[in-house]
Design an enzyme around this catalytic site. Sequence first.
Site, PDB file in Angstrom:
ATOM      1  N   GLU A  20     -11.864  45.283 -21.305  1.00 35.96           N
ATOM      2  CA  GLU A  20     -13.195  45.049 -21.860  1.00 35.96           C
ATOM      3  C   GLU A  20     -13.245  43.737 -22.638  1.00 35.96           C
ATOM      4  O   GLU A  20     -14.224  42.984 -22.552  1.00 35.96           O
ATOM      5  CB  GLU A  20     -13.589  46.207 -22.788  1.00 35.96           C
ATOM      6  CG  GLU A  20     -13.622  47.571 -22.097  1.00 35.96           C
ATOM      7  CD  GLU A  20     -12.321  48.334 -22.232  1.00 35.96           C
ATOM      8  OE1 GLU A  20     -12.377  49.558 -22.438  1.00 35.96           O
ATOM      9  OE2 GLU A  20     -11.243  47.704 -22.119  1.00 35.96           O
TER      10      GLU A  20
ATOM     11  N   SER B 284      20.274  55.427   9.810  1.00 40.31           N
ATOM     12  CA  SER B 284      18.854  55.584   9.466  1.00 40.31           C
ATOM     13  C   SER B 284      18.085  54.262   9.464  1.00 40.31           C
ATOM     14  O   SER B 284      16.884  54.261   9.215  1.00 40.31           O
ATOM     15  CB  SER B 284      18.723  56.227   8.083  1.00 40.31           C
ATOM     16  OG  SER B 284      19.332  55.415   7.090  1.00 40.31           O
TER      17      SER B 284
ATOM     18  N   CYS C 221     -11.661  48.677 -28.671  1.00 39.06           N
ATOM     19  CA  CYS C 221     -12.576  47.982 -27.762  1.00 39.06           C
ATOM     20  C   CYS C 221     -14.024  48.249 -28.130  1.00 39.06           C
ATOM     21  O   CYS C 221     -14.907  47.420 -27.863  1.00 39.06           O
ATOM     22  CB  CYS C 221     -12.309  48.423 -26.321  1.00 39.06           C
ATOM     23  SG  CYS C 221     -10.757  47.772 -25.655  1.00 39.06           S
TER      24      CYS C 221
ATOM     25  N   LEU D  36      17.795  49.236  -3.300  1.00 39.52           N
ATOM     26  CA  LEU D  36      16.674  49.883  -3.994  1.00 39.52           C
ATOM     27  C   LEU D  36      15.875  48.880  -4.816  1.00 39.52           C
ATOM     28  O   LEU D  36      15.563  49.100  -5.986  1.00 39.52           O
ATOM     29  CB  LEU D  36      17.160  51.034  -4.878  1.00 39.52           C
ATOM     30  CG  LEU D  36      17.806  52.219  -4.146  1.00 39.52           C
ATOM     31  CD1 LEU D  36      18.202  53.305  -5.133  1.00 39.52           C
ATOM     32  CD2 LEU D  36      16.888  52.784  -3.075  1.00 39.52           C
TER      33      LEU D  36
ATOM     34  N   GLU E 223      13.110  58.769  -3.314  1.00 44.47           N
ATOM     35  CA  GLU E 223      13.609  58.437  -1.983  1.00 44.47           C
ATOM     36  C   GLU E 223      14.951  59.144  -1.791  1.00 44.47           C
ATOM     37  O   GLU E 223      15.931  58.571  -1.334  1.00 44.47           O
ATOM     38  CB  GLU E 223      13.764  56.918  -1.835  1.00 44.47           C
ATOM     39  CG  GLU E 223      12.478  56.144  -2.017  1.00 44.47           C
ATOM     40  CD  GLU E 223      12.598  54.695  -1.579  1.00 44.47           C
ATOM     41  OE1 GLU E 223      13.454  54.393  -0.731  1.00 44.47           O
ATOM     42  OE2 GLU E 223      11.829  53.862  -2.082  1.00 44.47           O
TER      43      GLU E 223
ATOM     44  N   ARG F  86      11.058  44.307  -2.378  1.00 44.75           N
ATOM     45  CA  ARG F  86      11.071  42.985  -1.747  1.00 44.75           C
ATOM     46  C   ARG F  86       9.697  42.746  -1.143  1.00 44.75           C
ATOM     47  O   ARG F  86       9.404  43.167  -0.018  1.00 44.75           O
ATOM     48  CB  ARG F  86      12.191  42.919  -0.701  1.00 44.75           C
ATOM     49  CG  ARG F  86      13.566  43.133  -1.336  1.00 44.75           C
ATOM     50  CD  ARG F  86      14.708  42.993  -0.367  1.00 44.75           C
ATOM     51  NE  ARG F  86      14.797  44.069   0.604  1.00 44.75           N
ATOM     52  CZ  ARG F  86      15.358  45.257   0.357  1.00 44.75           C
ATOM     53  NH1 ARG F  86      15.837  45.536  -0.849  1.00 44.75           N
ATOM     54  NH2 ARG F  86      15.435  46.157   1.312  1.00 44.75           N
TER      55      ARG F  86
ATOM     56  N   THR G 153      19.003  66.578   0.309  1.00 45.30           N
ATOM     57  CA  THR G 153      19.411  67.507  -0.744  1.00 45.30           C
ATOM     58  C   THR G 153      18.551  67.365  -1.984  1.00 45.30           C
ATOM     59  O   THR G 153      18.032  68.352  -2.525  1.00 45.30           O
ATOM     60  CB  THR G 153      20.896  67.291  -1.097  1.00 45.30           C
ATOM     61  OG1 THR G 153      21.688  67.505   0.068  1.00 45.30           O
ATOM     62  CG2 THR G 153      21.327  68.260  -2.184  1.00 45.30           C
ATOM     63  N   LEU G 154      18.390  66.138  -2.478  1.00 39.38           N
ATOM     64  CA  LEU G 154      17.605  65.922  -3.686  1.00 39.38           C
ATOM     65  C   LEU G 154      16.133  66.245  -3.448  1.00 39.38           C
ATOM     66  O   LEU G 154      15.475  66.844  -4.301  1.00 39.38           O
ATOM     67  CB  LEU G 154      17.771  64.484  -4.173  1.00 39.38           C
ATOM     68  CG  LEU G 154      17.060  64.125  -5.481  1.00 39.38           C
ATOM     69  CD1 LEU G 154      17.491  65.032  -6.617  1.00 39.38           C
ATOM     70  CD2 LEU G 154      17.310  62.661  -5.834  1.00 39.38           C
TER      71      LEU G 154
ATOM     72  N   GLY H 133      16.737  61.582  -0.170  1.00 36.80           N
ATOM     73  CA  GLY H 133      17.614  62.212   0.790  1.00 36.80           C
ATOM     74  C   GLY H 133      17.343  63.704   0.811  1.00 36.80           C
ATOM     75  O   GLY H 133      16.671  64.257  -0.076  1.00 36.80           O
TER      76      GLY H 133
END
Length: 393
Positions: A68, A184, A100, A220, A309, A223, A313-314, A311
């Site tokens: 503002e 992958s 503000c 990780l 990201e 880019r 299992t997680l 995988g």
Amino acid sequence: MEHWPKDHLPSPGSPAGDDAWCMDLALALAARGQGTVDPNPMVGAVVVRDGRIAGLGWHVRPGEPHAEVHALRAAGDLAQGATLYVNLEPCAHHGRTPPCTDAIIAAGIRRVVAAIEDPNPQVRGQGFAQLRAAGIEVTVGVRAQEARRLNEVFLKYAATGRPFVLLKAGVSLDGRIATRNGASRWITGPEARAAVHRLRAAYPAIMVGSGTALADDPELTARTEPPAARQPLRVVVDSRARLPVTARMLRAPGRTLVAVTRAAPGARRRALEQAGAEVVTLPDREGHVDLEALLEELGRRGISGVLLEGGSTLNGAMLQLGLVDKVMFFIAPVLIGGREAPGAIGGAGAASLADAPRLVDVAWAAYGADLCVTGYLPGSGAPGAAPAAGNHA
């Protein structure tokens, strides 16, 4: 918001449209703060007088003037008697910057149009009340759904103190994230991969499991072109500190946090710290890092959003604990097959279709030859249904 790409905005003096048009412009301006304002929200503002744009502004980073104020400064004397459009209720309290509402009143604004109210106890309607007490007309609710969606990460964080979690996966048409041998790169095409890097630039943290870190040795990093304003915090869930000190992410720009349990050998922890990682010891749950404790820790550090990201299992563990808010699957037209090829979601899985969470507010988009499916987990508080929370500080 699609009317105004980042390299083109209406110039001062250009004709303005109706309330919805002006709020769309405010939302587009707000989006320019993506990746730089967190844990604050993205906020944009537009000053319109006599049907023409008088000033534009957006919040750039914490501690700097709010949207503002930027818009009012750009408008100058033309703010007198004008209408101000803003996607979040103007703050009415002293934080790192003055209220503000004081600037809006002093500028002589006649009318304020806001998308959503701010239920932050320090504001929660007080901004609107101050403006109305000063004789300013206030309209609330224009493009509310879009405003909540834009700031979904901030809204979850402000309401709970925990980061918003987006589970992202790149999968084959038959749901595999790698071949039986672990290959992958690359399942999805360049357009989808570019979109993922933009996501990384937008989120303050990326989370992976130790299995993914060991198998892929990822950097990780975000880019993007132009280069990202900052690199996300890399979070590795690694109960026993198995991440090698030669991991590429430890040499990449940005910071890496490795979450371990007390079972992690002291020598391994010290080696990772010497290699540049921050090692945090957290409680364990059945021998693994307590993921709820990890999110609490990230929240205390001001991390408002996590791009998961992880995988198989997680991903499965996060879903089983109800810690995922949103999913985004990039589906490539390739068939991998094989009983040993991993899927995107591990763990026990649903025992019946009735137990399987069905996404809500689903959307589809094409990225080259790949299809992206996005949706929210039931009960996660999808921004279209959940009330907004918080304001910029």
